[in-house]
Design a protein around this motif. Structure first.
Motif: not given
Length: 117
Positions: A17-19, A22-24, A60-62
């Motif tokens: 992601l730009t921030d 990572v989206d998994v 999830f996002r990590e």
């Protein structure tokens, strides 16, 4: 958790992601299911069949510093129940700091009573 899709899914989807996070998405143990829906059109009341793909699922996002793409792709089953650690809010951090300040103030008062008594 189970999830259904109208198209086949990859076992692991990894999106930066730009921030900087990572989206998994994990989709394992594919099961093909045929669902039947009653026709909603009064002029064509025939049942409609649709094939969907059901998976054991987690998303999830990590931060990528805490998890590596190679590790997830090598053992995606280990991440089916993965929950990222939540960061404390500013309010939680301030409350903890206030408690620590009070505890240190009490200790200082107690020590000063012992030294000057």
């Amino acid at each position: 958790m189970k999830a259904r899709f109208t198209e086949k899914q990859n076992p692991v989807t990894w999106n930066m992601l730009t921030d900087g996070k990572v989206d998994v998405t994990i989709c394992l143990n594919e099961n093909t299911v045929t669902e039947t829906y009653s026709g909603g059109d009064p002029e064509n009341p025939e049942d409609i069949e649709q094939t969907v793909y059901e998976y054991d699922f987690n998303q999830f996002r990590e931060n990528p510093e805490k998890i590596s793409e190679e590790t997830v792709r090598a053992s995606p089953g280990k991440y089916l129940k993965y929950i990222p650690a939540t960061e404390k809010s500013t309010e939680q951090l301030l409350a903890e700091q206030s408690e620590q300040i009070e505890m240190l103030k009490d200790c200082l008062l107690e020590m000063s009573e012992q030294v000057y008594a």
